[in-house]
Design an enzyme around this catalytic site. Structure first.
Site: not given
Length: 316
Positions: A46-52, A175, A200
């Site tokens: 998931g490194a295409n956006t945000g924290i990643g 989280s 979640y």
């Protein structure tokens, strides 16, 4: 009515005026190690956006070969191109990984293992949040399937490469919401009752329990593992909740940026001397307390065994 409206307007005006000071207070810990990573190999989901994406950017800036593992390859390539330019590191690669499909997970792992002889850092960062009820390609409730089972299987498939590359680390992004979660073994797929919020939270508890049990089983291998809470971060994860989207817009000046949210993942991936804390939970770049359910060794072991059964794997 006018008086109330005036008071609210004044209150929010004051909040936004002092927002920089509030944000500085809540920005949290910073990864302070200057460790460089030439020759090291990293996989981040998931490194295409945000924290990643910010995690990938920092690790690439330190010289690592970084694999962005994500479902949307076009978005991944866009992120990778930006990171290559920013860091002057051409070794930022994109590979397709759909955590909601075990066939995709296995295909990613097979391709990666054919390409790379080493893996030093695995960051299980991707996730979904508050989705309407749905199931993955394999029939798992989506939060459970993507946030927990997908990363469980990925780690299993890449573990031998981590072991031969030791010292190596696995970072699981969880989280603070795990405090509300429980593992509903009687209804893991939420077929009897479903709450997108609780689903979640349950999956984030599963991340912490997985980390705890994994650490126990990895003792003596040179591979260590950590669960992290990134903080309250501006994120695309809230896109499935109109209420959270509204709250995010209102309070965005006060929450962490993606770069700030990446700091604890970076700390657990890089900081020296963390080996004795394998299996622990971190927030703001320091170990912090977990819920009583997250400390339950019997629940952790049971979840491990059930996960193996659901995925059809043997992981002793």
């Amino acid at each position: 009515m006018l008086v109330t409206l005036g008071l609210l307007t004044s209150f929010f005006s004051f909040l936004y005026m002092v927002a920089p000071s509030i944000r500085k207070f809540f920005a949290g810990g910073v990864c302070r190690t200057n460790v460089q990573l030439p020759g090291k190999v990293v996989v981040i989901t998931g490194a295409n956006t945000g924290i990643g994406k910010e995690t990938a950017r920092e690790l690439a800036s330190r010289g690592a070969r970084v694999y962005i593992a994500c479902r949307d390859v076009l978005k991944g390539e866009s992120a990778a191109s930006e990171i290559r330019v920013d860091t002057k590191n051409s070794q930022v690669l994109v590979r397709k990984l759909d955590l909601s499909d075990t066939k995709s997970i296995r295909a990613f792992a097979e391709g990666f293992l054919a390409e790379e002889k080493q893996l030093h850092i695995l960051i299980n960062n991707a996730g979904v949040m508050m989705c309407p009820y749905s199931k993955t390609a394999d029939g798992f409730e989506t939060h459970l399937g993507v946030n927990h089972l997908g990363h469980f299987l990925l780690t299993y498939l890449l573990l031998e490469r981590l072991k031969v590359s030791a010292p190596a680390r696995v970072v699981n992004v969880s989280s603070v919401a795990h405090h509300i979660g429980k593992i509903p073994f009687h209804d893991l797929q939420s077929e009897k009752r479903y709450s997108r919020g609780f689903a979640y939270c349950h999956s984030k508890l599963a991340n912490v329990l997985f980390t705890r049990e994994l650490a126990k089983r990895l003792q003596g291998t040179g591979v260590t593992t950590y669960a992290v809470h990134p903080g309250v971060v501006r994120s695309e994860l809230v896109r499935h909740s109109s209420l959270l989207c509204l709250l995010w817009r209102l309070f965005s000046p006060f929450v962490k940026t993606a770069r700030e949210g990446a700091q604890t993942s970076l700390h657990c991936a890089l900081a020296e001397g963390l080996e004795p804390l394998s299996g622990k939970y971190f927030s703001d770049c320091k170990r912090t307390w977990v819920s009583p359910r997250a400390r339950n060794n019997k629940t952790a072991e049971r979840l491990w065994n059930v996960s193996c059964e659901l995925l059809g794997i043997r992981w002793e």
